[in-house]
Design an enzyme around this catalytic site. Structure first.
Site, PDB file in Angstrom:
ATOM      1  N   SER A   1       0.837  -1.212   0.000  1.00 48.21           N
ATOM      2  CA  SER A   1       0.000   0.000   0.000  1.00 48.21           C
ATOM      3  C   SER A   1       0.867   1.256   0.000  1.00 48.21           C
ATOM      4  CB  SER A   1      -0.888   0.043   1.250  1.00 48.21           C
ATOM      5  OG  SER A   1      -1.862  -0.956   1.190  1.00 48.21           O
TER       6      SER A   1
ATOM      7  N   GLY B   1      -6.183  -3.723  -7.240  1.00 49.45           N
ATOM      8  CA  GLY B   1      -7.359  -2.914  -6.900  1.00 49.45           C
ATOM      9  C   GLY B   1      -6.934  -1.549  -6.387  1.00 49.45           C
TER      10      GLY B   1
ATOM     11  N   ARG C   1     -14.098  -6.609 -10.326  1.00 52.33           N
ATOM     12  CA  ARG C   1     -14.220  -5.964  -9.003  1.00 52.33           C
ATOM     13  C   ARG C   1     -14.990  -4.641  -9.083  1.00 52.33           C
ATOM     14  NH1 ARG C   1      -8.716  -6.382  -5.865  1.00 52.33           N
ATOM     15  NH2 ARG C   1     -10.080  -5.696  -4.183  1.00 52.33           N
TER      16      ARG C   1
ATOM     17  N   ARG D   1       1.418   4.262  -2.919  1.00 57.12           N
ATOM     18  CA  ARG D   1       1.185   5.673  -2.606  1.00 57.12           C
ATOM     19  C   ARG D   1       2.459   6.492  -2.820  1.00 57.12           C
ATOM     20  NH1 ARG D   1      -2.562   2.639  -0.143  1.00 57.12           N
ATOM     21  NH2 ARG D   1      -4.430   3.542   0.770  1.00 57.12           N
TER      22      ARG D   1
ATOM     23  N   GLN E   1      -9.225   2.579   0.187  1.00 60.69           N
ATOM     24  CA  GLN E   1      -9.028   2.877  -1.242  1.00 60.69           C
ATOM     25  C   GLN E   1      -9.958   3.996  -1.677  1.00 60.69           C
ATOM     26  OE1 GLN E   1      -9.468  -0.887  -3.262  1.00 60.69           O
ATOM     27  NE2 GLN E   1      -7.480  -1.611  -2.580  1.00 60.69           N
TER      28      GLN E   1
ATOM     29  N   LYS F   1     -12.774  -9.096  -2.846  1.00 58.22           N
ATOM     30  CA  LYS F   1     -11.316  -8.906  -2.925  1.00 58.22           C
ATOM     31  C   LYS F   1     -10.803  -9.611  -4.185  1.00 58.22           C
ATOM     32  CE  LYS F   1     -10.830  -6.424   0.762  1.00 58.22           C
ATOM     33  NZ  LYS F   1     -10.460  -5.013   0.616  1.00 58.22           N
TER      34      LYS F   1
ATOM     35  N   ASP G   1      -7.095  -7.690   5.279  1.00 62.02           N
ATOM     36  CA  ASP G   1      -6.239  -8.511   4.413  1.00 62.02           C
ATOM     37  C   ASP G   1      -5.642  -9.709   5.146  1.00 62.02           C
ATOM     38  OD1 ASP G   1      -6.795  -6.825   2.341  1.00 62.02           O
ATOM     39  OD2 ASP G   1      -4.913  -5.717   2.439  1.00 62.02           O
TER      40      ASP G   1
ATOM     41  N   SER H   1     -13.528   2.011   3.623  1.00 65.02           N
ATOM     42  CA  SER H   1     -12.538   1.640   2.601  1.00 65.02           C
ATOM     43  C   SER H   1     -11.436   2.685   2.479  1.00 65.02           C
ATOM     44  CB  SER H   1     -13.223   1.474   1.244  1.00 65.02           C
ATOM     45  OG  SER H   1     -12.255   1.466   0.217  1.00 65.02           O
TER      46      SER H   1
HETATM   47  C1  S3P Z   1      -5.862  -1.056   0.559  1.00 71.11           C
HETATM   48  C2  S3P Z   1      -7.068  -1.019   1.217  1.00 71.11           C
HETATM   49  C3  S3P Z   1      -7.889  -2.218   1.470  1.00 71.11           C
HETATM   50  C4  S3P Z   1      -7.063  -3.501   1.331  1.00 71.11           C
HETATM   51  C5  S3P Z   1      -6.207  -3.494   0.102  1.00 71.11           C
HETATM   52  C6  S3P Z   1      -5.251  -2.314   0.110  1.00 71.11           C
HETATM   53  C7  S3P Z   1      -5.139   0.209   0.322  1.00 71.11           C
HETATM   54  O1  S3P Z   1      -8.945  -2.255   0.539  1.00 71.11           O
HETATM   55  O2  S3P Z   1      -7.912  -4.618   1.333  1.00 71.11           O
HETATM   56  O3  S3P Z   1      -5.466  -4.684   0.005  1.00 71.11           O
HETATM   57  O4  S3P Z   1      -3.942   0.178  -0.048  1.00 71.11           O
HETATM   58  O5  S3P Z   1      -5.756   1.268   0.489  1.00 71.11           O
HETATM   59  P1  S3P Z   1     -10.348  -1.475   0.775  1.00 71.11           P
HETATM   60  O6  S3P Z   1     -10.082  -0.036   0.810  1.00 71.11           O
HETATM   61  O7  S3P Z   1     -11.200  -1.877  -0.394  1.00 71.11           O
HETATM   62  O8  S3P Z   1     -10.875  -2.004   2.072  1.00 71.11           O
END
Ligand code: S3P
Length: 426
Positions: free
Chosen positions: A11, A81, A109, A15, A155, A332, A305, A153
């Site tokens: 993650s 994702g 997704r 970023r 994300q 997921k 996760d 979330s």
């Molecule tokens: C993530 C947020 C999570 C996580 C994903 C990575 C991120 O997803 O499951 O593996 O890097 O922001 P969600 O925001 O859909 O919960």
């Protein structure tokens, strides 16, 4: 004692290349996760004009000579994702055209969770049936947008914040329960104006337009989600004592440690430090007699996760573990609740599946037969059941492990260092 160093956080690596590109200065990123997901994200950024070069775990981003540009050709986010959803915000904020695509799993997704708020914010994002490909055309990001997320979330939150950051607009996002806060921490590290205040049981996060200041380098800490596989391996293996070094300890990521400790896990934290606004530590783990627990409510988003590997810990714990409020697992990289259940059935672990969770009745017996498990093309399912083989007399064969490279490319060698030999067959 086995000792292993945790690879860079997925993650944070993603970023870092995104925010690093927006800084528009030369910057070196170290500890980068050289895995397929962060590489897809870096390639996607290069398609819109970034200048990112990856060499192993070191990344160099060069100051751009030209502005960001609309991409000619598809922008491929592979299996990621996070890459796709965060790029939706970034590309919208920059006011560019792009078509974002992904692999078979990513193409199934849900993307409306991000497209809808971005469109309310003034972006122009469409996707047929709510799934990729995602078409983005230039819109007009408004100032002072406020969004209350219906699901917890990181994300969605990060996509909205990146849109505002790239468009230089104020935004506020309300999250009902805390989710991973790497975006907020990184913006703050580069001296951007972002604040997070407690709001009911979650937070309200506000970004105010501000000039970010570049720094010569950024160091990515280790990925707690990858460490989780090694930690559970250390707990369920007989007579083991292992040290996992360089583990990211951000409280919005490391909730699994509380769960495992409440199950009786012998875990101790050493050498804590803070690197680039993220906590990091070494974790010492010893074989433990685990017992079942209930896991539900606000902790779920911060262990989301880790639930596949928690299910393996629960399988070898005494008594029942109940996991609820985790319907997000259904969308997921695979339907993780179904994939976990499918695997547990093969290894003879009694369990009950719900729409939003699973109840697992653990067993202290080792698995007798050689079984074959389907990973459903999901890296975390594959690694979880490979770890389960520590409690198998004749081994576990896991099909379709290639996606382990998306998040933990050094999984096999790390497990070998810890004493678990995994044979690869093509
Ligand atoms: C993530 C947020 C999570 C996580 C994903 C990575 C991120 O997803 O499951 O593996 O890097 O922001 P969600 O925001 O859909 O919960």
């Amino acid at each position: 004692m086995g000792e292993v160093t945790c690879p860079g956080d997925k993650s944070i690596s993603q970023r870092a290349v995104m925010i690093g590109s927006l800084l528009n200065a030369d910057i070196k990123i170290t500890g980068f996760l050289n895995g397929e997901d962060p590489i897809s994200t870096a390639n996607a950024l290069n398609k819109i004009g970034s200048s990112i070069a990856i060499e192993g775990t070191e990344v160099n981003i060069k100051k751009r000579v030209d502005p960001f540009t609309s991409s000619d050709g598809l922008v491929d986010l592979g299996n990621s994702g996070t890459g796709m959803r965060l790029m939706m915000g970034l590309v919208s904020g920059l006011g560019l055209d792009a078509i974002l695509v992904g692999d078979e799993s990513l193409s199934k997704r849900p993307m409306l969770r991000v497209a809808n708020p971005l469109n309310e914010m003034g972006a122009s994002v469409t996707c047929e049936e709510g799934m990729p490909p995602v078409n983005i055309s230039p819109g007009q990001i408004t100032n002072n947008f406020l969004y209350e997320m219906p699901i917890a979330s990181a994300q969605v939150k990060s996509s909205i914040i990146l849109a505002a950051l790239a468009a230089n607009k104020k935004v506020s996002v309300i999250e009902k329960s805390p989710t991973r806060d790497h975006t907020e921490r990184m913006i703050r590290y580069f001296e951007g104006d972002i604040e997070s205040k407690e709001h009911n049981s979650g937070n309200i996060i506000t970004y105010n337009p501000s000039e970010l200041s570049s720094k010569p380098s950024y160091e990515v800490v280790g990925d707690f989600s990858s460490a989780a596989f090694m930690i559970v391996a250390g707990l369920i293996a007989r007579d083991s004592r292992i040290l996992v070094k360089n583990v990211g300890m951000n409280p919005t990521r490391s909730g699994l440690l509380h769960v495992l400790k409440s199950m009786g896990g012998k875990i101790s934290i050493k050498n804590t430090a803070t690197i680039c606004n993220e906590e990091v530590a070494d974790i010492l783990v010893e074989s433990s007699d685990l017992h079942g627990v209930d896991v539900k409510g606000d902790i779920i988003p911060i262990i989301i996760d880790e639930i596949p590997i928690l299910s393996i810990a629960a399988s070898f714990a005494k008594g029942t573990t109940l996991i609820k409020d985790a319907a997000e697992l259904r969308v997921k990289e695979s339907d993780r609740l179904a994939a976990i259940s499918d695997g547990l059935l093969k290894i003879n672990i009694d369990h009950e599946l719900f729409d939003d969770g699973i109840k697992i009745n653990g067993s202290d017996k080792d698995i007798d037969d050689l079984v074959e498990i389907d990973s459903h093309g999901d890296h975390r399912i594959a690694m979880s059941f490979l770890i389960a083989s520590l409690r198998s007399k004749n081994g576990i064969r896991v099909k379709d492990c290639k996606n382990i490279f998306t998040s933990f490319p050094t999984f096999l060698s790390s497990m070998k260092e810890l004493g678990l030999s995994i044979n690869e067959q093509t």
